[in-house]
Design an enzyme around this catalytic site. Structure first.
Site, PDB file in Angstrom:
ATOM      1  N   HIS A   1       0.844  -1.184   0.000  1.00 35.35           N
ATOM      2  CA  HIS A   1       0.000   0.000   0.000  1.00 35.35           C
ATOM      3  C   HIS A   1       0.881   1.236   0.000  1.00 35.35           C
ATOM      4  CE1 HIS A   1      -3.209   2.775   1.025  1.00 35.35           C
ATOM      5  NE2 HIS A   1      -4.016   1.829   0.601  1.00 35.35           N
TER       6      HIS A   1
ATOM      7  N   ASP B   1      -7.935  -5.084  -0.247  1.00 30.47           N
ATOM      8  CA  ASP B   1      -8.419  -5.831  -1.411  1.00 30.47           C
ATOM      9  C   ASP B   1      -8.137  -7.319  -1.309  1.00 30.47           C
ATOM     10  OD1 ASP B   1      -9.651  -3.845  -2.883  1.00 30.47           O
ATOM     11  OD2 ASP B   1      -7.726  -3.062  -3.533  1.00 30.47           O
TER      12      ASP B   1
END
Ligand code: ACO
Length: 438
Positions: A315, A372
């Site tokens: 991320h 996700d």
């Protein structure tokens, strides 16, 4: 409404370029995060700053969402994501994001009624779905039909919207989105549309309209509804991410709200952003097809000569853990246990996660499973078709996009977004006629 305590402190930053010094104001946010304001830099020195990917550049001030990637904190308007995911409805969270405060009972009733009033697709919109080529990705369909709303609500496309008209754009989009996103699924399968209901929650209404009801039931399974409620809340906002920044950039040209949101949908679709939830499952299926041996894929993800990345890992902002992943992981385990699901793809996901978390490459780069990774898994466990995953992300993110769109248009900082560049192409040269070019 709590306003951010944005202040120019007495501290000044100083930049010296070409022997010329410039004092730069330091801006401090309400959580003490700091920025050096370089907005006068080019005018005074001729220099610009360079920050590919904009990882060090603030594009605006915002009072909507605070996140601290090092400490794994995420708050909407000051409320922790953990508490909201535990106790709030998605509609309450959407109101909070858009209007700044948790709604009173009356405010929530009024907001919900306005959403219900807009939950039907406008007459004629179904024909647009019918004109789309078979097999079109549902995110492409969603972007097209969202953009087409500009034609169905022409009065709301005025570049200088009144406060009331801006609210009308918000409730129109929020109200119609469950039906619009559900239709993306029904139409892709050639199934007839299912009418919206006023008695169901935002998420339950989507689930009913998209996938129908279990035999003999009047509402979707409660385990599914609760997991879905949490998913929508966790996806609702994430400050200046790629799709939200896109909505702001497009909206900054005073393109209308429908066009701005349609642009956000396109940005979200990419596999490095929201499209990763679909990509995670496709990656797991690919590993399974090739015999379930994931060490080859871990090696590929680490190989600098390969473009392969472990989808659902890493991320830009979270470098310790993604707080959304923690919540979703617990929800995921609950769903798997309650539904008694045994799925080899989900087992593989767990093994891959454990292997990556113990691998020096991933540890050194602080690459952890992101939202996700688990949302892909939970959506699969809920029996939702893989191609619909990113559409569901968009359904949750809509409230965040609208909150940012409204905040930007109402901000005294409002300015069309127009970055600079450093040109690296050819210097001036004379045009050569075609005949002389050979
Ligand atoms: N697999 C393998 N290596 C990775 C991964 C990954 N998933 N993610 C990052 N890296 C490596 C990079 O190769 C780089 O290595 P290096 O320092 O040796 O060159 C290092 O980790 C830093 O990566 P960056 O690309 O600089 O990180 P950035 O912040 O630009 O990208 C991103 C973040 C796009 C999320 C990236 O981690 C990625 O591609 N992940 C996979 C896709 C994904 O899951 N996206 C969903 C994000 S969450 C969301 O949008 C809702």
């Amino acid at each position: 409404m709590v306003q951010p305590t944005l202040e120019e402190t007495k501290e000044m930053g100083k930049i010296t370029v070409n022997g010329q010094s410039l004092d730069l104001p330091v801006i401090t946010g309400s959580e003490n995060e700091q920025a050096v304001d370089i907005s006068k830099l080019r005018g005074k020195t001729g220099f610009i700053t360079m920050d590919p990917g904009l990882g060090n550049s603030g594009s605006c001030t915002s009072a909507i969402t605070f996140l601290d990637g090092e400490r794994g904190i995420l708050r909407y308007r000051g409320y922790s994501i953990e508490q909201l995911a535990e106790s709030a409805t998605y509609t309450e969270v959407a109101y909070l994001l858009i209007y700044g405060e948790l709604p009173s009972k009356t405010q929530l009733d009024t907001f919900s009624k306005k959403l219900s009033a807009h939950q039907e697709l406008p007459a004629g919109l179904e024909k647009i779905f019918d004109a789309l080529p078979a097999g079109i990705h549902p995110m492409a369909a969603l972007s097209i039909v969202t953009e087409s709303l500009s034609g169905f609500y022409p009065k709301l496309t005025n570049p200088a919207l009144s406060k009331e008209e801006m609210d009308e754009v918000i409730v129109t989009l929020m109200g119609i989105f469950p039906a619009l996103t559900a239709a993306c699924y029904r139409k892709s399968k050639g199934l007839p549309l299912i009418a919206p209901r006023k008695d169901l929650s935002y998420g339950a209404n989507y689930l009913t309209m998209a996938f129908g009801l279990p035999a003999g039931k009047n509402a979707p399974d409660e385990v599914m509804v609760q997991a879905f409620r949490q998913l929508l809340i966790l996806h609702a906002d994430h400050e200046q991410n790629c799709s939200t920044s896109t909505v702001r950039v497009v909206g900054s040209s005073r393109a209308n709200g429908f066009a701005s949101v349609a642009s956000g949908i396109n940005a979200l679709w990419g596999p490095l952003h929201g499209g990763a939830n679909q990509a995670v499952i496709e990656m797991l299926e690919q590993i399974q097809k090739s015999g379930g041996e994931f060490s080859k894929y871990l090696a590929m993800a680490k190989d600098k000569n390969s473009t392969f990345r472990l989808m659902g890992f890493g991320h830009r902002v979270y470098k310790n853990f993604d707080p959304r992943s923690r919540i979703i992981k617990v929800a995921c385990d609950k769903v798997l246990a309650k539904m008694g699901i045994k799925d080899p793809t989900l087992d593989l996901a767990k093994q891959l996660e454990a292997a990556a978390l113990a691998d020096d490459y991933f540890v050194a780069r602080k690459l952890y499973p992101n939202v996700d990774f688990y949302s892909g898994i939970i959506l699969r466990a809920l029996g939702i078709p893989t191609e619909q995953f990113t559409v569901i992300f968009a359904l949750g993110r809509l409230s965040g996009w609208l909150a940012h769109w409204k905040e930007m248009l109402e901000s005294p900082e409002f300015r069309i977004v127009r970055p600079r560049q450093i040109y690296t192409g050819s210097t001036e040269r004379p045009f050569v006629p075609l005949a002389a070019r050979g």
